[in-house]
Design a protein around this motif. Structure first.
Motif, short mmCIF file in Angstrom:
data_model
loop_
_atom_site.label_atom_id
_atom_site.label_comp_id
_atom_site.label_asym_id
_atom_site.label_seq_id
_atom_site.Cartn_x
_atom_site.Cartn_y
_atom_site.Cartn_z
N UNK A 13 88.51 74.45 -23.07
CA UNK A 13 87.49 74.37 -22.16
C UNK A 13 87.00 76.09 -21.87
N UNK A 14 87.83 76.79 -22.35
CA UNK A 14 87.33 78.23 -22.11
C UNK A 14 86.39 78.71 -23.27
N UNK A 15 86.49 77.73 -24.55
CA UNK A 15 85.74 78.16 -25.82
C UNK A 15 84.28 77.81 -25.36
N UNK A 16 83.87 76.87 -24.56
CA UNK A 16 82.40 76.29 -24.33
C UNK A 16 81.99 77.37 -23.31
N UNK A 17 82.60 78.35 -22.81
CA UNK A 17 81.95 79.64 -21.99
C UNK A 17 81.41 80.32 -22.86
N UNK A 18 81.68 80.14 -24.34
CA UNK A 18 81.08 81.09 -25.37
C UNK A 18 80.25 80.30 -26.38
N UNK A 19 80.25 79.31 -26.74
CA UNK A 19 79.70 78.47 -27.63
C UNK A 19 79.47 76.85 -26.93
N UNK A 20 78.45 76.51 -27.42
CA UNK A 20 77.98 74.86 -26.66
C UNK A 20 78.53 74.08 -27.49
N UNK A 21 79.12 72.79 -27.01
CA UNK A 21 79.30 71.68 -27.50
C UNK A 21 78.40 70.92 -28.42
N UNK A 22 76.90 71.22 -27.82
CA UNK A 22 75.82 70.57 -28.63
C UNK A 22 75.71 71.32 -29.85
N UNK A 23 75.86 72.46 -29.84
CA UNK A 23 75.93 73.67 -30.99
C UNK A 23 76.85 72.88 -32.26
N UNK A 24 77.94 72.83 -31.79
CA UNK A 24 78.90 72.24 -32.55
C UNK A 24 78.75 70.82 -33.30
N UNK A 25 78.30 70.09 -32.41
CA UNK A 25 78.15 68.49 -32.65
C UNK A 25 77.04 68.45 -34.03
N UNK A 26 76.05 69.29 -33.40
CA UNK A 26 74.89 69.47 -34.31
C UNK A 26 75.09 69.79 -35.58
N UNK A 27 76.13 70.98 -35.86
CA UNK A 27 76.62 71.37 -37.18
C UNK A 27 77.31 70.47 -37.93
N UNK A 28 78.24 69.87 -37.26
CA UNK A 28 79.23 68.81 -37.92
C UNK A 28 78.80 67.38 -38.14
N UNK A 29 77.80 67.03 -37.13
CA UNK A 29 77.41 65.62 -37.13
C UNK A 29 78.53 64.84 -36.55
N UNK A 30 79.62 65.50 -35.80
CA UNK A 30 80.60 64.61 -35.38
C UNK A 30 81.08 65.15 -34.08
N UNK A 31 81.75 64.06 -33.22
CA UNK A 31 81.84 64.41 -31.97
C UNK A 31 82.87 65.55 -31.74
N UNK A 32 82.54 66.50 -30.81
CA UNK A 32 83.56 67.64 -30.34
C UNK A 32 84.51 67.07 -29.35
N UNK A 33 85.95 67.42 -29.83
CA UNK A 33 86.93 67.06 -28.90
C UNK A 33 87.53 68.20 -28.12
N UNK A 34 87.71 67.88 -26.96
CA UNK A 34 88.38 68.83 -25.84
C UNK A 34 89.20 68.30 -25.02
N UNK A 35 88.85 66.99 -24.44
CA UNK A 35 89.96 66.47 -23.39
C UNK A 35 91.04 65.71 -23.74
N UNK A 36 92.26 65.96 -23.35
CA UNK A 36 93.36 65.43 -24.10
C UNK A 36 93.62 63.83 -23.50
N UNK A 37 92.96 63.84 -22.35
CA UNK A 37 93.09 62.66 -21.44
C UNK A 37 91.82 61.77 -21.33
#
Length: 413
Positions: free
Chosen positions: A39-63
């Motif tokens: 969760x703290x990583x998203x304070x420095x880089x957005x999940x949209x950026x990461x999903x756009x770069x990989x073409x895959x869903x970004x995982x964060x929530x264990x539950x």
């Protein structure tokens, strides 16, 4: 590049923005990448950026609903796992078995068999703290590959260790780790590179055309395969990007001492002697009627009418290598640089290298086969029976040397 699967972890660090470049480079080179972020990583880089770069869903929530087994399934999916950047908080959690988010839960599901890399990034005080140092040591002892940090200006304004290694360097470590995992045997390889500089007066010297480009590409090839490469290079020669032990030299005497010391200190399997070594070294200069031993400490004045430089013949370091070697079964690759269009002259030069050095193969490269950018485009490889193989790039040359070594050593490389 093979379709390796990379599980890429990102933690809460200001260096997280650098992960975007590394992920992009991996994807462009044919890797499939899935990102797990805190969760703290998203304070420095957005999940949209990461999903756009990989073409895959970004995982964060264990539950997350339907994703409850990600800590198991993602670890099974990956060929290699890297956490980049890895914060002090996450590193210390790893070392102490704390599993309070998806990344730390993934670590506890790790079977210690696949390559797992950690690229730390933090303030110098956090990096040097005894708790962090002990955690890094513990992780390394467990088989985790802990990458070094860089030393420099940190985001907080401090200067010191803790700076994230540059993404291009981390990329090279990923390549090496993937190949190491499939390697049956690591070879110890010495590659010499660049041209000697024979000093005259501290600012003037005698040298040659060698740039170290070919040797650097050869070192990259074998280092990326996971072998232990020592790169002995002229101080201004091109150096490899792949992780290896880099040692510089200056002149003929310095190069010879370092070759002897390196080969005496450990048992090397292979030496690729690509350095362009001066055949002559200056002994003294004559300025009018006065002679001076060289190198001179001060610059020779430019108003001197005539300078005579006296040179002495150097022995061939190539001819000494097998005598220097602790391993008497050393495989020696020699390079013979020529400047002639006469094939008989080239063959004669190659034959002389075989006779004097007892090398195993000779690579002939000729000045006439360089392009407008001074890049060598043709290499002729000769064995002792003068069977010739011709290649047109340094990478293809490395592949051919590798094939010959496989046949010689009789083991998978």
């Amino acid at each position: 590049m093979s379709n390796y699967k990379i599980l890429f972890g990102i933690t809460g660090s200001i260096a997280a923005y650098k992960s975007a470049y590394l992920i992009s480079k991996l994807v462009q080179n044919g890797f499939e990448v899935k990102v797990v972020a805190t969760e703290n990583a998203f304070k420095f880089i957005g999940d949209a950026t990461l999903e756009g770069l990989t073409g895959n869903k970004v995982y964060s929530d264990s539950f997350e609903s339907g994703e409850m087994m990600n800590h198991i399934n993602l670890m099974k999916w990956a060929d290699l796992i890297i956490v980049c950047p890895a914060s002090a908080n996450t590193i210390n959690k790893f070392a102490n078995g704390v599993a309070d988010n998806l990344i730390t839960s993934l670590f506890l599901a790790y079977d210690l068999k696949k390559p797992f890399l950690i690229a730390p990034a933090m303030n110098v005080k956090m990096y040097e703290h005894p708790v962090t140092k002990e955690s890094l040591k513990k992780l390394s002892n467990w088989g985790i590959k802990v990458l070094q940090t860089s030393k420099g200006y940190l985001a907080c304004g401090d200067i010191g260790e803790g700076k994230l290694l540059e993404p291009d360097e981390i990329y090279e470590h990923i390549l090496v780790s993937l190949n190491e995992n499939n390697l049956k045997r690591k070879l110890k390889i010495l590659v010499t590179a660049g041209g000697t500089k024979e000093n005259i007066d501290g600012i003037r010297y005698i040298t040659n055309l060698s740039t170290g480009r070919t040797a650097s590409e050869i070192a990259n090839y074998f280092a990326r395969k996971g072998h232990n490469v020592t790169y002995l290079h002229a101080f201004d020669a091109t150096t490899p990007s792949a992780p290896c032990n880099k040692i510089s030299y200056n002149d003929f005497i310095d190069l010879n001492k370092k070759v002897e010391s390196i080969l005496n200190s450990d048992s090397y399997d292979l030496v690729i002697h690509n350095a362009a070594v001066s055949d002559y070294s200056p002994v003294y200069v004559e300025l009018g009627s006065i002679s001076y031993d060289v190198p001179l400490n001060s610059k020779i004045k430019s108003d001197v009418g005539e300078i005579n430089i006296h040179l002495k013949k150097n022995f061939k370091i190539l001819d000494k290598i097998k005598d220097y070697s602790k391993n008497k079964n050393l495989f020696l690759v020699a390079f013979k640089f020529t400047n002639t269009l006469n094939e008989e002259e080239k063959i004669s030069a190659v034959r002389k290298s075989f006779q004097n050095s007892n090398c195993d193969i000779v690579v002939n490269n000729d000045l006439n086969d360089r392009d407008e950018n001074n890049v060598q485009r043709i290499f002729h490889i000769y064995d002792k029976k003068f069977k010739k193989i011709t290649v047109n790039t340094a990478n293809n040359l490395s592949e051919e040397i590798e094939k010959i070594i496989i046949q010689k050593i009789g083991d998978k490389i």
